[in-house]
Design a protein around this motif. Structure first.
Motif, short mmCIF file in Angstrom:
data_model
loop_
_atom_site.label_atom_id
_atom_site.label_comp_id
_atom_site.label_asym_id
_atom_site.label_seq_id
_atom_site.Cartn_x
_atom_site.Cartn_y
_atom_site.Cartn_z
N TYR A 14 -26.50 7.79 -6.61
CA TYR A 14 -27.79 7.31 -7.13
C TYR A 14 -28.31 6.12 -6.33
O TYR A 14 -29.21 5.40 -6.78
N HIS A 66 -22.02 2.34 -2.79
CA HIS A 66 -21.68 3.77 -2.72
C HIS A 66 -22.04 4.31 -1.33
O HIS A 66 -21.32 5.12 -0.76
N ASP A 104 -16.12 3.89 -11.38
CA ASP A 104 -16.56 5.07 -10.62
C ASP A 104 -15.50 6.16 -10.61
O ASP A 104 -15.82 7.36 -10.65
N ALA A 152 -16.22 2.89 -5.02
CA ALA A 152 -16.78 1.57 -4.73
C ALA A 152 -16.42 0.53 -5.79
O ALA A 152 -16.11 -0.61 -5.47
N HIS A 153 -16.49 0.93 -7.06
CA HIS A 153 -16.34 -0.04 -8.16
C HIS A 153 -15.37 0.48 -9.22
O HIS A 153 -15.30 1.71 -9.42
ZN ZN Z 1 -20.22 2.26 -8.47
#
Ligand code: ZN
Length: 241
Positions: free
Chosen positions: A126, A131, A15, A11-12
């Motif tokens: 989390y 995500h 990660d 996602a980022h």
């Molecule tokens: Zn992330």
């Protein structure tokens, strides 16, 4: 293991290193072809980013080079997190048309033809909304990729051998990969995301070598069963062994 190909959908920026830096470094070292798709550029859609535009993607490229995993592909979405409820912000990953995201991933899967695909578990590890979005879109795309009647304009059908979901030891898992031998490389890659450390993000906790050893030296995955391949399918699922 000659036919193995690994795709990670994240996602980022950061990660890739935090959740899969160990397997990326390991399989890169084994000359397994690798592709990393990062769905957002790390800029928050609600305008609350600390880092200047472009900084996090530059950090991602540096991290990928450290892992030896090649150039990342960054999709054109913003981070849905942030100060408010960023999920609905225009341009955020969570505001994207789901079918559009799935179509993009199907196209990439059919072009790269991975045997093993890795993304997050159903809780997004989390709970970050991006995500969760990556999980949903990747699961849908892996299934759609194999189906000749879905997205027929997006390439020849491709059946992934194994779909694996990043998770943590407090949830059920199917694979615990000891990445201790690659921990230093993983840490250097994570450290390349300097702006996250500068703003005191969660990753800062790993500055303590004992915490790194305890939390980053094993990577956990749950297996999502895929349909049995019909024809001429790949055999090697990297994490099943
Ligand atoms: Zn992330």
């Amino acid at each position: 293991m000659t036919d193995a190909r690994l795709l990670c959908v994240h996602a980022h920026p950061d990660d890739e290193s935090l959740w899969t830096g160990g397997i990326l470094a390991r399989y890169a070292g084994e000359q397994v072809p690798i592709k990393v798709i990062t769905c957002t550029d790390g800029v928050r859609a609600d305008g609350s980013s600390v880092a200047a535009p472009g900084v996090r993607v530059a950090e991602l490229r540096k991290a990928m080079a450290i892992l030896g995993a090649g150039e990342p592909q960054v999709l054109d979405y913003r981070d849905s997190g942030g100060a408010g409820s960023g999920a609905a912000e225009p341009g955020s990953f969570c505001a994207a048309v789901f079918d559009e995201v799935v179509r993009t991933l199907v196209t990439e899967i059919r072009a790269f033809r991975p045997t093993t695909v890795v993304t997050y578990d159903a809780f997004g590890v989390y709970g970050h909304p991006d995500h969760l979005q990556a999980h949903r879109a990747t699961v849908a795309a892996v299934e759609a990729s194999a189906h000749p009647k879905l997205y027929p304009e997006s390439g020849q059908p491709w059946q992934v051998a194994g779909l694996w979901l990043v998770t943590t030891p407090d949830l059920p898992f199917d694979a615990a990969v000891d990445v201790g031998p690659w921990l230093d490389t993983k840490w250097q890659a994570l450290r390349a995301h300097e702006s996250e450390f500068d703003r005191g993000a969660g990753v800062s906790v790993f500055t303590d070598p004992r915490v790194r050893e305890q939390l980053l030296s094993t990577e956990y995955f749950s297996h999502r069963p895929a349909p049995r391949p019909r024809t001429g399918s790949p055999a090697t699922d990297l994490l099943a062994g």
